[in-house]
Design a protein around this motif. Sequence first.
Motif, PDB file in Angstrom:
ATOM      1  N   ASP A 177       0.835  -1.195   0.000  1.00 11.76           N
ATOM      2  CA  ASP A 177       0.000   0.000   0.000  1.00 11.76           C
ATOM      3  C   ASP A 177       0.872   1.248   0.000  1.00 11.76           C
ATOM      4  N   ARG A 178       0.358   2.306  -0.612  1.00 14.92           N
ATOM      5  CA  ARG A 178       1.004   3.608  -0.504  1.00 14.92           C
ATOM      6  C   ARG A 178       0.757   4.133   0.909  1.00 14.92           C
ATOM      7  N   ARG A 179       1.806   4.377   1.635  1.00 10.10           N
ATOM      8  CA  ARG A 179       1.695   4.771   3.034  1.00 10.10           C
ATOM      9  C   ARG A 179       1.477   6.270   3.178  1.00 10.10           C
ATOM     10  N   ALA A 180       0.612   6.622   4.122  1.00  8.08           N
ATOM     11  CA  ALA A 180       0.372   8.032   4.422  1.00  8.08           C
ATOM     12  C   ALA A 180       1.596   8.628   5.105  1.00  8.08           C
ATOM     13  N   MET A 181       1.677   9.937   5.101  1.00  9.81           N
ATOM     14  CA  MET A 181       2.778  10.616   5.775  1.00  9.81           C
ATOM     15  C   MET A 181       2.680  10.391   7.286  1.00  9.81           C
ATOM     16  N   PRO A 182       3.809  10.430   7.998  1.00 11.96           N
ATOM     17  CA  PRO A 182       3.776  10.210   9.447  1.00 11.96           C
ATOM     18  C   PRO A 182       2.916  11.250  10.153  1.00 11.96           C
ATOM     19  N   SER A 183       2.297  10.827  11.241  1.00 13.43           N
ATOM     20  CA  SER A 183       1.516  11.763  12.050  1.00 13.43           C
ATOM     21  C   SER A 183       2.456  12.777  12.694  1.00 13.43           C
ATOM     22  N   ASP A 242      13.916  26.644  15.554  1.00 11.31           N
ATOM     23  CA  ASP A 242      13.134  26.153  14.426  1.00 11.31           C
ATOM     24  C   ASP A 242      11.696  26.619  14.578  1.00 11.31           C
ATOM     25  N   ALA A 243      11.010  26.704  13.451  1.00 10.19           N
ATOM     26  CA  ALA A 243       9.625  27.163  13.430  1.00 10.19           C
ATOM     27  C   ALA A 243       8.902  26.453  12.298  1.00 10.19           C
ATOM     28  N   VAL A 244       7.665  26.083  12.540  1.00 12.71           N
ATOM     29  CA  VAL A 244       6.840  25.420  11.533  1.00 12.71           C
ATOM     30  C   VAL A 244       5.987  26.472  10.836  1.00 12.71           C
ATOM     31  N   VAL A 245       6.082  26.520   9.506  1.00 13.03           N
ATOM     32  CA  VAL A 245       5.333  27.501   8.716  1.00 13.03           C
ATOM     33  C   VAL A 245       4.717  26.800   7.513  1.00 13.03           C
ATOM     34  N   ALA A 246       3.774  27.457   6.879  1.00 11.03           N
ATOM     35  CA  ALA A 246       3.194  26.920   5.652  1.00 11.03           C
ATOM     36  C   ALA A 246       4.278  26.816   4.583  1.00 11.03           C
ATOM     37  N   ASP A 247       4.225  25.747   3.805  1.00 12.65           N
ATOM     38  CA  ASP A 247       5.241  25.484   2.784  1.00 12.65           C
ATOM     39  C   ASP A 247       4.931  26.323   1.546  1.00 12.65           C
ATOM     40  N   THR A 248       5.469  27.536   1.510  1.00 11.95           N
ATOM     41  CA  THR A 248       5.203  28.469   0.420  1.00 11.95           C
ATOM     42  C   THR A 248       6.509  29.054  -0.101  1.00 11.95           C
ATOM     43  N   ALA A 249       6.413  29.704  -1.246  1.00 11.02           N
ATOM     44  CA  ALA A 249       7.579  30.391  -1.799  1.00 11.02           C
ATOM     45  C   ALA A 249       8.029  31.517  -0.875  1.00 11.02           C
ATOM     46  N   SER A 281      11.135  21.319   3.509  1.00  8.85           N
ATOM     47  CA  SER A 281       9.727  20.976   3.349  1.00  8.85           C
ATOM     48  C   SER A 281       9.439  19.653   4.041  1.00  8.85           C
ATOM     49  N   ARG A 282       8.341  19.605   4.773  1.00  4.66           N
ATOM     50  CA  ARG A 282       7.935  18.364   5.425  1.00  4.66           C
ATOM     51  C   ARG A 282       7.032  17.545   4.503  1.00  4.66           C
ATOM     52  N   ARG A 283       6.726  18.067   3.328  1.00  4.15           N
ATOM     53  CA  ARG A 283       5.920  17.401   2.301  1.00  4.15           C
ATOM     54  C   ARG A 283       4.478  17.154   2.737  1.00  4.15           C
ATOM     55  N   ASP A 284       4.017  17.867   3.759  1.00  3.24           N
ATOM     56  CA  ASP A 284       2.623  17.719   4.192  1.00  3.24           C
ATOM     57  C   ASP A 284       1.906  19.064   4.205  1.00  3.24           C
ATOM     58  N   GLY A 285       2.438  20.014   3.440  1.00  2.97           N
ATOM     59  CA  GLY A 285       1.868  21.351   3.407  1.00  2.97           C
ATOM     60  C   GLY A 285       2.572  22.320   4.333  1.00  2.97           C
ATOM     61  N   TYR A 286       3.498  21.809   5.139  1.00  2.00           N
ATOM     62  CA  TYR A 286       4.244  22.656   6.064  1.00  2.00           C
ATOM     63  C   TYR A 286       5.740  22.440   5.872  1.00  2.00           C
ATOM     64  N   ARG A 301       1.341  15.081  -3.181  1.00  2.46           N
ATOM     65  CA  ARG A 301       1.296  16.508  -3.476  1.00  2.46           C
ATOM     66  C   ARG A 301       1.327  16.752  -4.981  1.00  2.46           C
ATOM     67  N   GLN A 302       0.774  17.872  -5.371  1.00  4.07           N
ATOM     68  CA  GLN A 302       0.813  18.262  -6.772  1.00  4.07           C
ATOM     69  C   GLN A 302       2.227  18.702  -7.130  1.00  4.07           C
ATOM     70  N   LEU A 303       2.728  18.216  -8.260  1.00  2.88           N
ATOM     71  CA  LEU A 303       4.082  18.560  -8.684  1.00  2.88           C
ATOM     72  C   LEU A 303       4.074  19.895  -9.409  1.00  2.88           C
ATOM     73  N   ARG A 304       4.976  20.770  -9.004  1.00  6.11           N
ATOM     74  CA  ARG A 304       5.088  22.081  -9.643  1.00  6.11           C
ATOM     75  C   ARG A 304       6.349  22.124 -10.490  1.00  6.11           C
TER      76      ARG A 304
END
Length: 576
Positions: free
Chosen positions: A185-191, A213-220, A253-258, A328-331
């Motif tokens: 199975d394709r495994r989900a990202m870690p909790s 360290d700080a967690v932020v939205a994964d943006t440009a 990037s944590r690859r989960d949007g953050y 994730r969508q590839l850019r």
Amino acid sequence: MNPHAAVHHTRVDGIPTLFVQAAGPMRAGLVFRVGIADETLGRAGLTHLVEHLALYRQGVADYHYNGATKAAFTHFHAEGAEHEIAAYLTGVCASLTDLPMDRLETEKEILRTEESRRDPGLLPLWRYGAQGYGLVSYPEWGVRNANAQDVWQWAQSWFTTDNAVLWIAGEHIPAGLSLKLPAGDRRAMPSVTSALPVTPAYFSDGTGGVLLDAVVADTAAAWLYSAVLERELTRALRQEGGYSYTAASDFTSRRDGYALVTAFADSLPAKQDAVLGGFVDVLAGFQAGRIAQADLDAVRGRVDGALAAPDTAARRLPGLAEDLLAGRQLRTAGELRAELSAVTPADLHRVAVEAAGTALLQVPGGHRADWAGYTPAPVDSPYAVTGRRFAARDGSDTVLVVGADGVSLTGRSTDASERAVTVHYRACAAVLSWPDGGRRLVGTDGLTVEVEPGLYGVDAHTMAALDAALPPQAVVHLPPRPQPAAPRPRTAAAASGPAPAASAPARRTWGQRIGVFLLLSLAALLAFVALAWTVGGAGDPETGAGEYAVLTCVLWAAVAGVGWPAVGMLRRPRKG
């Protein structure tokens, strides 16, 4: 359109494949959605062990190849001729389905050697606890007790066709590839877990500089914020202040949007206050919106130049493979460049405010950061369990409590308030077990309770009940450890009261006095005889020289034999 900039999607033996046309030596990699964060602390290191075993049969090659185990992904990659790449990837997959278990113990030793040189840092532990992404801060304790069955099951569960992505940069997909892996199975990202009830937070540890360290939205905008932060830290702490040699930042990037923004500034002990103050001032300036357009333009130009390079598409393939595995969508590089060009100082200001709200700061030992608005990260538990209590034998006020649902260590802090550290059995991430009976329980929140039967006087029945209550999969059996010196109990007076008054000397008994008198009298008489013989006997014509010497020695020996016990009685401590 530049053909070298296009990423083509296909499949090889059922594995999703990303292909980019590229000149020069072929580069390729196989990425799996499994990493350290998928393990538990008691079994930490299984993924890394599988990676090592899978590469063993590759031996010594003329082309470059390697593997890497990350928090959420495992990579196998190589660079070389087409036939070398085909042989490498085919061999890795063949080994993953038939790991060389005869090599198991040797690879364990190699991993322990590698671990001795690794310093992963403490920030993940304090942010995430002893689980998930926090495991990268811990030793690979699970390697020591892992057997062939454990390793085989892990490989069969995670290293599968459906949990992999292949990437290739070359003239074409190499012929002869055979990537036979078990289905799965394709495994989900870690909790994502948290050990921080409140942020921003800080903890004090080490003798070096300041880390954040700080967690932020994964943006440009967050990507550029990290680069501008490094630029300003370097200016303030090295160029202007002269406090630091290295001031740097990183964006991951944590690859989960953050994503995680990290920053570091080193320091000599004498400059730690200045570095901490300057570090906090830079962050405060960004939070207030003091971000120069010139700094943004400078870092944006550097990043844009890297994205415009001819080999950008090939260099981005490992990251794109991770994105694909994470769903994730590839850019494209062009889309990223467009996003970067639209970022303004106001966007960076918003990232700075977001980062301030999630920040975790590590300050040198003995320093604080509550003055800057950071809350101390928890080092104790809100309550203790109830159960049998065992007071420490070292005279301290520490008490070990062994209950039905967990263990606690209680004591008083410097302000006389009662503190407790608790690990519940159901939330026990690992139990280090030594043959001498010592146990170290590590909770999923990262807090630790040391259970030393000798120090607390814990009986064998209680220790057996404790061991039975612990989750078996969390137990890590360790070899004998060097024995520390046995604790010496302190008396209550020595611990908290004044020293006892000196006792008056005791008198000797009458028997002791008479014995001393008689021995001294006899010794004096013998000494008189010996002296008289020594002086007068030398001239006696009837006594030879040999007889004179022997008799003289005998007399003086008798004096010593009687006199020495008397002297000893005079010097002996007197009994009361």
